[in-house]
Design an enzyme around this catalytic site. Structure first.
Site, PDB file in Angstrom:
ATOM      1  N   HIS A   1       0.793  -1.237   0.038  1.00  0.00           N
ATOM      2  CA  HIS A   1      -0.002  -0.043  -0.140  1.00  0.00           C
ATOM      3  C   HIS A   1       0.761   1.244   0.014  1.00  0.00           C
ATOM      4  O   HIS A   1       0.756   2.244   0.960  1.00  0.00           O
ATOM      5  CB  HIS A   1      -1.146   0.027   1.314  1.00  0.00           C
ATOM      6  CG  HIS A   1      -0.678  -0.289   2.343  1.00  0.00           C
ATOM      7  ND1 HIS A   1       0.255   0.441   2.960  1.00  0.00           N
ATOM      8  CD2 HIS A   1      -1.218  -1.055   3.312  1.00  0.00           C
ATOM      9  CE1 HIS A   1       0.160   0.245   4.378  1.00  0.00           C
ATOM     10  NE2 HIS A   1      -0.418  -0.816   4.586  1.00  0.00           N
TER      11      HIS A   1
ATOM     12  N   HIS B   1      -6.049  -8.743  14.036  1.00  0.00           N
ATOM     13  CA  HIS B   1      -6.097  -7.599  13.026  1.00  0.00           C
ATOM     14  C   HIS B   1      -6.791  -7.924  11.608  1.00  0.00           C
ATOM     15  O   HIS B   1      -6.384  -9.040  10.995  1.00  0.00           O
ATOM     16  CB  HIS B   1      -4.610  -7.426  12.795  1.00  0.00           C
ATOM     17  CG  HIS B   1      -4.297  -6.076  12.140  1.00  0.00           C
ATOM     18  ND1 HIS B   1      -5.166  -5.230  11.971  1.00  0.00           N
ATOM     19  CD2 HIS B   1      -3.262  -5.731  11.192  1.00  0.00           C
ATOM     20  CE1 HIS B   1      -4.672  -4.261  11.304  1.00  0.00           C
ATOM     21  NE2 HIS B   1      -3.495  -4.520  10.764  1.00  0.00           N
TER      22      HIS B   1
ATOM     23  N   GLU C   1      -6.828  -6.380   8.895  1.00  0.00           N
ATOM     24  CA  GLU C   1      -6.242  -5.979   7.784  1.00  0.00           C
ATOM     25  C   GLU C   1      -6.078  -7.266   6.767  1.00  0.00           C
ATOM     26  O   GLU C   1      -5.668  -8.114   7.272  1.00  0.00           O
ATOM     27  CB  GLU C   1      -4.987  -5.098   7.798  1.00  0.00           C
ATOM     28  CG  GLU C   1      -4.559  -4.659   6.474  1.00  0.00           C
ATOM     29  CD  GLU C   1      -3.622  -3.305   6.618  1.00  0.00           C
ATOM     30  OE1 GLU C   1      -2.824  -3.103   7.878  1.00  0.00           O
ATOM     31  OE2 GLU C   1      -3.126  -2.494   5.770  1.00  0.00           O
TER      32      GLU C   1
ATOM     33  N   ASP D   1      -3.652  -8.687   4.941  1.00  0.00           N
ATOM     34  CA  ASP D   1      -2.377  -9.276   4.879  1.00  0.00           C
ATOM     35  C   ASP D   1      -2.769 -10.424   6.071  1.00  0.00           C
ATOM     36  O   ASP D   1      -1.838 -11.165   5.965  1.00  0.00           O
ATOM     37  CB  ASP D   1      -1.393  -8.350   5.045  1.00  0.00           C
ATOM     38  CG  ASP D   1      -1.462  -7.364   5.852  1.00  0.00           C
ATOM     39  OD1 ASP D   1      -2.378  -6.974   6.434  1.00  0.00           O
ATOM     40  OD2 ASP D   1      -0.197  -6.930   6.497  1.00  0.00           O
TER      41      ASP D   1
ATOM     42  N   HIS E   1      -2.222  -1.757  14.342  1.00  0.00           N
ATOM     43  CA  HIS E   1      -2.042  -0.692  13.329  1.00  0.00           C
ATOM     44  C   HIS E   1      -3.329   0.083  13.137  1.00  0.00           C
ATOM     45  O   HIS E   1      -3.391   0.876  12.320  1.00  0.00           O
ATOM     46  CB  HIS E   1      -1.272  -1.124  12.447  1.00  0.00           C
ATOM     47  CG  HIS E   1      -1.469  -0.761  11.065  1.00  0.00           C
ATOM     48  ND1 HIS E   1      -1.413  -1.515   9.814  1.00  0.00           N
ATOM     49  CD2 HIS E   1      -1.371   0.680  10.585  1.00  0.00           C
ATOM     50  CE1 HIS E   1      -1.737  -0.568   8.879  1.00  0.00           C
ATOM     51  NE2 HIS E   1      -1.439   0.629   9.234  1.00  0.00           N
TER      52      HIS E   1
ATOM     53  N   ASP F   1       0.830  -6.641  14.251  1.00  0.00           N
ATOM     54  CA  ASP F   1       1.934  -5.839  13.212  1.00  0.00           C
ATOM     55  C   ASP F   1       2.980  -5.407  14.250  1.00  0.00           C
ATOM     56  O   ASP F   1       4.267  -5.080  13.581  1.00  0.00           O
ATOM     57  CB  ASP F   1       1.081  -4.525  12.941  1.00  0.00           C
ATOM     58  CG  ASP F   1       0.484  -4.917  11.488  1.00  0.00           C
ATOM     59  OD1 ASP F   1       0.831  -5.952  10.864  1.00  0.00           O
ATOM     60  OD2 ASP F   1      -0.363  -3.946  11.065  1.00  0.00           O
TER      61      ASP F   1
ATOM     62  N   TYR G   1      10.033  -0.166   8.676  1.00  0.00           N
ATOM     63  CA  TYR G   1       8.420  -0.617   8.958  1.00  0.00           C
ATOM     64  C   TYR G   1       8.120   0.431   9.892  1.00  0.00           C
ATOM     65  O   TYR G   1       6.923   0.864   9.861  1.00  0.00           O
ATOM     66  CB  TYR G   1       8.625  -2.109   9.658  1.00  0.00           C
ATOM     67  CG  TYR G   1       7.499  -2.561   9.821  1.00  0.00           C
ATOM     68  CD1 TYR G   1       6.823  -3.354   8.931  1.00  0.00           C
ATOM     69  CD2 TYR G   1       6.806  -2.445  11.050  1.00  0.00           C
ATOM     70  CE1 TYR G   1       5.527  -3.713   9.377  1.00  0.00           C
ATOM     71  CE2 TYR G   1       5.469  -2.691  11.444  1.00  0.00           C
ATOM     72  CZ  TYR G   1       5.092  -3.703  10.378  1.00  0.00           C
ATOM     73  OH  TYR G   1       3.601  -4.266  10.655  1.00  0.00           O
TER      74      TYR G   1
ATOM     75  N   HIS H   1       5.109 -10.273  10.753  1.00  0.00           N
ATOM     76  CA  HIS H   1       5.920  -9.719   9.877  1.00  0.00           C
ATOM     77  C   HIS H   1       7.362  -9.763   9.838  1.00  0.00           C
ATOM     78  O   HIS H   1       7.688  -9.449  10.877  1.00  0.00           O
ATOM     79  CB  HIS H   1       5.501  -8.399   9.189  1.00  0.00           C
ATOM     80  CG  HIS H   1       4.212  -8.160   8.412  1.00  0.00           C
ATOM     81  ND1 HIS H   1       3.770  -8.719   7.477  1.00  0.00           N
ATOM     82  CD2 HIS H   1       3.331  -7.170   9.085  1.00  0.00           C
ATOM     83  CE1 HIS H   1       2.694  -8.232   7.051  1.00  0.00           C
ATOM     84  NE2 HIS H   1       2.330  -7.270   8.341  1.00  0.00           N
TER      85      HIS H   1
HETATM   86 FE1  FEO Z   1      -1.719  -3.723   9.542  1.00  0.00          FE
HETATM   87 FE2  FEO Z   1       0.261  -6.259   8.466  1.00  0.00          FE
HETATM   88  O1  FEO Z   1      -1.377  -5.188   8.536  1.00  0.00           O
END
Ligand code: FEO
Length: 402
Positions: A28, A82, A84, A86, A148, A167, A195, A228
């Protein structure tokens, strides 16, 4: 469901069952030059629990890794930390396949997940600080609003002393190494800083609060398992916590970032003269070009900077489009504790410097010099003016450090 992908055991009851995305280069708008991983975890015990899923195209990799430990249909519970995509992009499909007894998420998560995905499944909300026991597995959940997203939460596994941080403490790095201490340290912390700058910077006050809360909770943590990149263990836990404190405070250094763009080279000459003046005044200098340096690298450089100086030419009464792109991105991430000024060459109207100054002021950069504007090609006198402006900023940076 079988496949070639295998789980990696990270502690007595927990397996990493995530996916490695070697090819992603744009997350993104964040340039992910080293790819990333979407980490998901399988807790095995008297009950089997899946913590988070992966981006939709990687669903089969997730299921293959789970299958190397247990039949996915033996998963009793899913925790979605989360919403989101991903981490939740294949959640609907996984729920339909696994048919878990319950799917747990934060209170806000129950709303946000339903706003994103179409599944006809009742979600169970956990509250901040709630502890649940699943057979022999004991978990406590903590809300981490806006880290996040507003519905985000983290989970502590008492049995294995593992904190699933979602995250938080993540980095975009595709690698087969599952732990931070197995990765080249300079790449590890550069990507962690990048990051932080690109994802968490606007929420720095909340990060400081979270660090304070974690300190007070005094959790015994052997592994911080982020969603991540590599996981943190041993002395690397202390290291990343210290970095987070430093990045969240964003204490300025004597480093100056000069961002510019140029039409026929005149603004570039000005940028270089400013850079010379900064260096002569004792500042560390980074010149960045808005079409040649990625916006996510520019914000990374700003993470430990004390000055942000921006220049660009005027085109059709407007600032250059690429500078506008970078400034819009940077403004949204709200870097703090910066001084600066703007500059630019112009042909007839020269609105760019004023427009750039307004953006800097908007996110709190303290303007320490008037715009430096030069009509057409700068001559020695104009370049000397740029040099002097750079030197003045360097002196201000050094003064603020003493
Ligand atoms: Fe806020 Fe890894 O997504």
């Amino acid at each position: 469901m079988n496949g070639i992908f295998e789980a990696i055991k990270i502690s007595e009851h927990i397996y990493w069952v995530g996916a490695i995305d070697w090819a992603i280069r744009d997350f993104h708008g964040y340039g992910t030059s080293r790819g990333t991983t979407y980490n998901a975890f399988l807790i095995t015990g008297e009950k089997n629990i899946l913590v988070d899923t992966v981006k939709a195209p990687f669903k089969d990799e997730l299921l293959s890794r789970i299958s190397s430990v247990i039949d996915p249909e033996k998963i009793d519970f899913i925790i979605s930390q989360h919403a989101e995509m991903d981490h939740s992009g294949c959640l609907t499909d996984v729920i339909n396949l696994v048919k878990p007894e319950k799917v747990f998420t934060s209170k806000m998560g129950t709303k946000v997940l339903k706003e994103h995905f179409n599944f006809d499944f009742e979600l169970t909300a956990v509250s901040n600080g709630e502890t649940l026991e699943f057979g022999d597995i004991k978990l406590t959940f903590y809300e981490t609003r806006l880290l996040h997203w507003p519905e985000s939460m983290i989970t502590y596994v008492h049995n294995d002393k593992v904190l699933f941080s979602q995250d938080g403490f993540g980095l975009h790095l595709a690698t087969y190494e599952r732990f931070a201490d197995e990765v080249n340290e300079s790449i590890l912390f550069y990507e962690s800083a990048k990051y932080y700058a690109n994802i968490l910077l606007p929420y720095s006050k909340l990060i400081l609060k979270l660090l304070d809360t974690l300190g007070k909770l005094n959790l015994d943590i052997d592994i911080i398992a982020t969603d991540h990149g590599p996981l943190w263990r041993g002395e690397f836990i202390e290291k990343i916590l210290k970095y987070y404190e430093k990045w969240a405070k964003q204490e300025p250094t004597n480093k100056a970032v000069v961002l510019y763009d140029t039409m026929w080279g005149s603004t570039e000459l000005m940028a270089r003269a400013i850079g010379e003046g900064l260096a002569a005044g004792g500042a560390k200098v980074k010149l960045m070009h808005s079409r040649k340096d990625h916006r996510s690298d520019i914000i990374t450089e700003l993470l430990d900077a004390g000055a942000f100086i921006v220049g660009g030419p005027t085109i059709n009464n407007m600032m250059f489009p690429a500078i506008q792109d970078a400034m819009s991105y940077i403004k949204g991430l709200k870097p703090q504790n910066l001084i600066g000024f703007t500059f630019g060459s112009y042909g007839w109207s020269g609105e760019s410097s004023k427009q750039l100054r307004a953006i800097l002021e908007d996110f709190g950069v303290k303007i320490v010099l008037d715009e430096v504007k030069i009509k057409n090609v700068p001559k020695l006198e104009g370049l000397q003016q740029c040099y002097n402006a750079g030197k003045t900023v360097a002196e201000l940076l050094l003064k603020s450090k003493n």
